[in-house]
Design a protein around this motif. Sequence first.
Motif, PDB file in Angstrom:
ATOM      1  N   SER A  78      31.937  42.678  50.836  1.00 36.34           N
ATOM      2  CA  SER A  78      33.049  42.409  50.962  1.00 36.34           C
ATOM      3  C   SER A  78      33.633  41.949  49.525  1.00 36.34           C
ATOM      4  O   SER A  78      34.736  42.278  49.095  1.00 36.34           O
ATOM      5  CB  SER A  78      33.880  41.238  52.018  1.00 36.34           C
ATOM      6  N   ILE A  79      32.859  41.162  48.941  1.00 37.91           N
ATOM      7  CA  ILE A  79      33.438  40.639  47.585  1.00 37.91           C
ATOM      8  C   ILE A  79      33.180  41.700  46.613  1.00 37.91           C
ATOM      9  O   ILE A  79      34.281  41.982  45.581  1.00 37.91           O
ATOM     10  CB  ILE A  79      32.530  39.299  47.096  1.00 37.91           C
ATOM     11  N   HIS A  80      32.180  42.613  46.857  1.00 39.13           N
ATOM     12  CA  HIS A  80      32.099  43.787  45.797  1.00 39.13           C
ATOM     13  C   HIS A  80      33.366  44.644  45.902  1.00 39.13           C
ATOM     14  O   HIS A  80      33.766  45.318  44.984  1.00 39.13           O
ATOM     15  CB  HIS A  80      30.614  44.302  46.068  1.00 39.13           C
ATOM     16  N   GLN A  81      33.860  44.955  47.237  1.00 36.07           N
ATOM     17  CA  GLN A  81      34.913  45.913  47.346  1.00 36.07           C
ATOM     18  C   GLN A  81      36.382  45.189  46.731  1.00 36.07           C
ATOM     19  O   GLN A  81      36.849  46.014  46.224  1.00 36.07           O
ATOM     20  CB  GLN A  81      35.137  45.910  48.911  1.00 36.07           C
ATOM     21  N   LEU A  82      36.337  43.719  46.839  1.00 36.36           N
ATOM     22  CA  LEU A  82      37.642  43.367  46.282  1.00 36.36           C
ATOM     23  C   LEU A  82      37.448  43.547  44.590  1.00 36.36           C
ATOM     24  O   LEU A  82      38.480  43.613  43.807  1.00 36.36           O
ATOM     25  CB  LEU A  82      37.662  41.785  46.660  1.00 36.36           C
ATOM     26  N   VAL A  83      36.189  43.221  44.163  1.00 36.38           N
ATOM     27  CA  VAL A  83      35.950  43.259  42.430  1.00 36.38           C
ATOM     28  C   VAL A  83      36.172  44.777  42.267  1.00 36.38           C
ATOM     29  O   VAL A  83      36.924  45.019  41.076  1.00 36.38           O
ATOM     30  CB  VAL A  83      34.623  42.928  42.133  1.00 36.38           C
ATOM     31  N   LEU A  84      35.654  45.734  43.015  1.00 37.38           N
ATOM     32  CA  LEU A  84      35.848  47.359  42.790  1.00 37.38           C
ATOM     33  C   LEU A  84      37.316  47.471  42.676  1.00 37.38           C
ATOM     34  O   LEU A  84      37.743  48.316  41.682  1.00 37.38           O
ATOM     35  CB  LEU A  84      35.194  47.833  43.835  1.00 37.38           C
ATOM     36  N   ARG A  85      38.178  47.029  43.603  1.00 37.84           N
ATOM     37  CA  ARG A  85      39.518  47.367  43.404  1.00 37.84           C
ATOM     38  C   ARG A  85      40.121  46.674  42.521  1.00 37.84           C
ATOM     39  O   ARG A  85      41.093  47.419  41.725  1.00 37.84           O
ATOM     40  CB  ARG A  85      40.314  46.822  44.738  1.00 37.84           C
ATOM     41  N   LYS A  86      40.015  45.617  41.954  1.00 36.13           N
ATOM     42  CA  LYS A  86      40.492  45.088  40.652  1.00 36.13           C
ATOM     43  C   LYS A  86      40.143  45.861  39.644  1.00 36.13           C
ATOM     44  O   LYS A  86      41.026  46.002  38.690  1.00 36.13           O
ATOM     45  CB  LYS A  86      40.222  43.578  40.755  1.00 36.13           C
ATOM     46  N   GLN A  87      38.822  46.235  39.612  1.00 32.77           N
ATOM     47  CA  GLN A  87      38.483  47.230  38.164  1.00 32.77           C
ATOM     48  C   GLN A  87      39.139  48.402  38.248  1.00 32.77           C
ATOM     49  O   GLN A  87      39.459  48.928  37.137  1.00 32.77           O
ATOM     50  CB  GLN A  87      37.048  47.322  38.297  1.00 32.77           C
ATOM     51  N   LEU A  88      39.467  48.989  39.053  1.00 31.49           N
ATOM     52  CA  LEU A  88      40.328  50.034  39.533  1.00 31.49           C
ATOM     53  C   LEU A  88      41.547  49.945  39.086  1.00 31.49           C
ATOM     54  O   LEU A  88      42.068  50.967  38.394  1.00 31.49           O
ATOM     55  CB  LEU A  88      40.032  50.998  40.730  1.00 31.49           C
ATOM     56  N   GLU A  89      42.306  48.924  39.341  1.00 37.66           N
ATOM     57  CA  GLU A  89      43.520  48.598  38.837  1.00 37.66           C
ATOM     58  C   GLU A  89      43.728  48.381  37.454  1.00 37.66           C
ATOM     59  O   GLU A  89      44.769  48.781  36.886  1.00 37.66           O
ATOM     60  CB  GLU A  89      44.087  47.360  39.642  1.00 37.66           C
ATOM     61  N   LYS A  90      42.710  47.655  36.897  1.00 39.45           N
ATOM     62  CA  LYS A  90      42.655  47.769  35.436  1.00 39.45           C
ATOM     63  C   LYS A  90      42.213  48.820  34.582  1.00 39.45           C
ATOM     64  O   LYS A  90      42.261  48.806  33.300  1.00 39.45           O
ATOM     65  CB  LYS A  90      41.895  46.295  35.190  1.00 39.45           C
ATOM     66  N   GLY A  91      41.720  49.937  35.280  1.00 38.32           N
ATOM     67  CA  GLY A  91      41.264  50.885  34.409  1.00 38.32           C
ATOM     68  C   GLY A  91      39.768  50.703  33.933  1.00 38.32           C
ATOM     69  O   GLY A  91      39.448  51.595  33.195  1.00 38.32           O
ATOM     70  N   GLU A  92      39.281  49.921  34.494  1.00 38.29           N
ATOM     71  CA  GLU A  92      37.667  49.629  33.846  1.00 38.29           C
ATOM     72  C   GLU A  92      36.844  50.617  34.852  1.00 38.29           C
ATOM     73  O   GLU A  92      36.003  50.157  35.866  1.00 38.29           O
ATOM     74  CB  GLU A  92      37.116  48.300  34.162  1.00 38.29           C
ATOM     75  N   PHE A  93      36.858  51.742  34.798  1.00 36.83           N
ATOM     76  CA  PHE A  93      35.986  52.748  35.445  1.00 36.83           C
ATOM     77  C   PHE A  93      34.506  52.568  35.116  1.00 36.83           C
ATOM     78  O   PHE A  93      33.779  53.124  36.248  1.00 36.83           O
ATOM     79  CB  PHE A  93      36.524  54.320  34.992  1.00 36.83           C
ATOM     80  N   GLN A  94      34.358  52.267  33.912  1.00 36.04           N
ATOM     81  CA  GLN A  94      32.766  52.073  33.906  1.00 36.04           C
ATOM     82  C   GLN A  94      32.065  50.972  34.825  1.00 36.04           C
ATOM     83  O   GLN A  94      31.156  51.346  35.344  1.00 36.04           O
ATOM     84  CB  GLN A  94      32.245  52.071  32.588  1.00 36.04           C
ATOM     85  N   GLY A  95      32.914  49.991  34.771  1.00 34.44           N
ATOM     86  CA  GLY A  95      32.413  48.774  35.345  1.00 34.44           C
ATOM     87  C   GLY A  95      32.611  49.080  37.043  1.00 34.44           C
ATOM     88  O   GLY A  95      31.820  48.706  37.879  1.00 34.44           O
ATOM     89  N   ALA A  96      33.501  49.734  37.311  1.00 37.46           N
ATOM     90  CA  ALA A  96      33.832  50.236  38.892  1.00 37.46           C
ATOM     91  C   ALA A  96      32.584  51.083  39.517  1.00 37.46           C
ATOM     92  O   ALA A  96      32.195  50.904  40.422  1.00 37.46           O
ATOM     93  CB  ALA A  96      34.875  50.868  39.058  1.00 37.46           C
ATOM     94  N   LEU A  97      32.214  52.053  38.325  1.00 40.27           N
ATOM     95  CA  LEU A  97      30.889  52.808  38.913  1.00 40.27           C
ATOM     96  C   LEU A  97      29.795  52.007  38.924  1.00 40.27           C
ATOM     97  O   LEU A  97      29.047  52.081  39.956  1.00 40.27           O
ATOM     98  CB  LEU A  97      30.596  53.775  37.742  1.00 40.27           C
ATOM     99  N   ARG A  98      29.395  50.853  38.092  1.00 43.75           N
ATOM    100  CA  ARG A  98      28.386  49.996  38.385  1.00 43.75           C
ATOM    101  C   ARG A  98      28.523  49.412  39.428  1.00 43.75           C
ATOM    102  O   ARG A  98      27.584  48.772  40.202  1.00 43.75           O
ATOM    103  CB  ARG A  98      28.232  49.168  37.161  1.00 43.75           C
ATOM    104  N   GLN A  99      29.785  48.855  39.695  1.00 44.56           N
ATOM    105  CA  GLN A  99      30.103  47.991  41.183  1.00 44.56           C
ATOM    106  C   GLN A  99      29.798  48.642  42.333  1.00 44.56           C
ATOM    107  O   GLN A  99      29.208  48.261  43.352  1.00 44.56           O
ATOM    108  CB  GLN A  99      31.582  47.601  41.021  1.00 44.56           C
TER     109      GLN A  99
END
Length: 504
Positions: A166-187
């Motif tokens: 669940s924590i990873h899901q929240l972090v992924l959403r924040k990264q997508l909102e900020k446009g950090e797609f590379q970090g989102a892929l790793r997440q």
Amino acid sequence: MDRMELEGTVSGFQERMSKVALFDPLFELRRKKQTDASGQPIDMMELGLLALLFFFEQKLLRNSRVGVKELAIYLLRLMEGKLQVDEAQGEELARDIIQVFRPASGKKREFAFYNWEACQPQQVHTSILRANAFDAKTGTQYYALDEDGLELVFATKEFYSEFQLSIHQLVLRKQLEKGEFQGALRQINEMRVDVESLQERMMKLEHEIKRSIVSEETLKRYSELLEDIYARLQRENDEFEELRQFVKETRARLYADNRPENRVRAYEYIVKIAGELEKVHAEHSGLLQQSMELKNQALYSAKESLYYTGLSSFNFEQDVAGLIFGLPLPLESMRGIVSPFMALQQSRNWSPLTLLAEQNISGIGEQEPREEGFLEAEDDGRELQYAARRSAFYMEIMGLLLQELERTPELELREFLNRLSEYGRQDWLDRRSFYDFWLILHQRSPVRAVGMDQRDDKTGLEEVFGLLGRKVLLVWEAVGLVETGTRYQIQNMKLTQEDESIGL
């Protein structure tokens, strides 16, 4: 691995090392060598964790006056009967633990490391305990958990592992909102690892349930555990659905972007993210299905195991026969022992409620089939057939009635029924529709032939009334009931006919 992937592996290295630094005081305590009065070694790391839990509990109780003496009393009560530690040594142990968590200089603890992301040495500072208050009269210093201390307490609890996905899901959403797609892929890749870990834990739990359930209490505990697991997986599945929709909207927004220099690279990432997220979601959905099967099958197997365990351990000679013949039990107790092995008492009784049950009222030898319900509107074929049969029967009755009215201008229904035997129509008296005919005449009196604009082909009565021609049939009640000799009886009526030109 390309350069961007290499950089992704060391992304956030400082934050990760700061989490590792939280555990450094505990390992420093472990390096301290202490023994009790009997020479038995004392594990200072364990006492340090107990001290953290003690300060955490006092924080929950809003107790701000906690110092060395209070911690020593707590540790002495825990070590009582396990280690030979007196009051003086207990205070010394408590003081050593507090000095490790909060150095005597008052400065924060320093943890040095090499930051592979920034490629330079760095230090992080942690504060496990902080000075909370000071009693000037007694010279006593009181302490409380600082923010890093709280984080260390939470990090030692299984809370993090249970809600890691669940924590990873929240972090992924924040990264997508900020446009950090590379970090989102790793997440997403980390989320896949979490799902695989959950799958292994589910398999272990399934074997543990089948192996460990030996009582109803254990079965109930595992049932509650599976309920919690299913509820958590359901929440995570809902979050996956929202993430998938969010990724879809982000991809549509990037596709509509008019800046090609920013669009191409980001769009490639978001397409890859969507594909990887679908894979993880599919694996997680399988995990949700697996939890449902585990809940049903494993618990069913556990119940069977409990049943056969009890069956194999039951000894009739010892548990029942020995108790009955070996002890002088009273008759009431004997009945309680024997009753589970006896069949239930059965008896055939007649209930008065059967009088209110549905009754079959069809007559013996009744030729016309009884209609038990209303005709359905969509069954036009059967309805028309019934109307045709009824119309043909009513035309016979009407024809005979008009014939009698030609002979007798005014006729009673009683007389008409008595004359049926002369025409060989005595069987009409056994048919229910025969009596319906007279009720229809009485209801529609005065009865006239139906015009073409008033015809209804579904009733079948237009042709019957058409036999009247220009005559009008008058029907009204007469005195008495007519007994037909069957199970039917009907109110007596008077019938007469007049020319329509005369009027009523």
